[in-house]
Design a protein around this motif. Sequence first.
Motif, short mmCIF file in Angstrom:
data_model
loop_
_atom_site.label_atom_id
_atom_site.label_comp_id
_atom_site.label_asym_id
_atom_site.label_seq_id
_atom_site.Cartn_x
_atom_site.Cartn_y
_atom_site.Cartn_z
N ALA A 59 0.93 -1.23 0.08
CA ALA A 59 -0.02 -0.07 0.06
C ALA A 59 0.94 1.13 0.10
O ALA A 59 0.54 2.33 -0.79
CB ALA A 59 -0.89 0.05 1.30
N LEU A 60 1.98 1.16 0.69
CA LEU A 60 2.84 2.57 0.86
C LEU A 60 3.62 2.57 -0.47
O LEU A 60 3.56 3.75 -0.93
CB LEU A 60 3.80 2.33 1.80
CG LEU A 60 4.84 3.35 2.04
CD1 LEU A 60 4.12 4.66 2.40
CD2 LEU A 60 5.95 2.81 2.98
N VAL A 61 4.08 1.67 -1.12
CA VAL A 61 4.73 1.67 -2.52
C VAL A 61 3.74 2.12 -3.42
O VAL A 61 3.96 3.06 -4.21
CB VAL A 61 5.27 0.14 -2.94
CG1 VAL A 61 5.80 0.39 -4.18
CG2 VAL A 61 6.62 0.00 -1.80
N GLN A 62 2.59 1.65 -3.39
CA GLN A 62 1.48 2.17 -4.39
C GLN A 62 1.26 3.53 -4.16
O GLN A 62 0.91 4.46 -5.28
CB GLN A 62 0.28 1.41 -4.49
CG GLN A 62 0.54 -0.16 -4.85
CD GLN A 62 -0.90 -0.83 -5.00
OE1 GLN A 62 -1.59 -0.80 -4.14
NE2 GLN A 62 -0.76 -2.05 -5.75
N ALA B 148 1.52 9.35 -6.11
CA ALA B 148 1.89 10.58 -5.74
C ALA B 148 2.91 11.17 -6.96
O ALA B 148 2.91 12.40 -7.19
CB ALA B 148 2.27 10.80 -4.56
N ALA B 149 3.81 10.31 -7.32
CA ALA B 149 4.82 10.79 -8.22
C ALA B 149 4.27 10.82 -9.57
O ALA B 149 4.50 11.83 -10.10
CB ALA B 149 5.82 9.84 -8.16
N ASP B 150 3.24 9.91 -9.95
CA ASP B 150 2.66 10.12 -11.18
C ASP B 150 1.97 11.54 -11.31
O ASP B 150 1.67 12.15 -12.17
CB ASP B 150 1.43 9.30 -11.39
CG ASP B 150 2.42 7.82 -11.82
OD1 ASP B 150 3.61 7.74 -12.19
OD2 ASP B 150 1.71 6.75 -11.66
N GLU C 270 2.03 14.76 -13.88
CA GLU C 270 1.01 15.14 -14.65
C GLU C 270 0.80 16.83 -14.77
O GLU C 270 0.32 17.28 -15.73
CB GLU C 270 -0.36 14.60 -14.44
CG GLU C 270 -0.21 13.25 -14.50
CD GLU C 270 -1.69 12.44 -13.95
OE1 GLU C 270 -2.57 13.15 -13.52
OE2 GLU C 270 -1.77 11.23 -13.99
N GLY C 271 1.23 17.40 -13.59
CA GLY C 271 1.22 18.96 -13.61
C GLY C 271 0.01 19.33 -12.77
O GLY C 271 -0.69 18.48 -12.36
N PRO C 272 -0.24 20.56 -12.87
CA PRO C 272 -1.45 20.99 -11.95
C PRO C 272 -2.81 20.71 -12.77
O PRO C 272 -2.87 20.61 -13.69
CB PRO C 272 -1.24 22.47 -12.20
CG PRO C 272 -0.50 22.87 -13.19
CD PRO C 272 0.41 21.72 -13.54
N ALA C 273 -3.82 20.53 -11.77
CA ALA C 273 -4.91 20.04 -12.08
C ALA C 273 -5.72 21.17 -12.72
O ALA C 273 -5.36 22.60 -12.74
CB ALA C 273 -5.73 19.80 -10.77
N GLY C 274 -6.72 20.92 -13.50
CA GLY C 274 -7.74 22.09 -14.09
C GLY C 274 -8.18 22.71 -13.35
O GLY C 274 -8.30 23.09 -11.94
#
Length: 72
Positions: A20-23, A28-30, A34-38
Motif C-alpha cells: 500500500a505504501l509503495v502504491q 503521488a509521483a505520477d 501530470e502537472g497542475p489540475a484544471g
Amino acid sequence: MVIKVERGRPTPEELAAVVALVQARAAAADAEQEGPAGPPAGWSAPARNLPRAMPPPAPGAWRMSAWPGGPA
C-alpha cells in the motif's frame, strides 16, 4: 512491479502495508508529473464565495436571496 522479501518472514498484514505504501508513493509521483489540475469545479470555485448583490426589496425577495445566481 515485483517486491521480493530478502530477509525475515513478514506477515500478510506487513506485506499488505508495504505494498500500500509503495502504491501510494507511485501514485503521488505520477500526480506530480501530470502537472497542475484544471480549474476547480463550479461548486468549489472560490468566486462562488464572493458577496453578491442582494435583490431589491419586493414581495418574495427573501426567496431569491438564497438562489446561487439570482432568479432564473
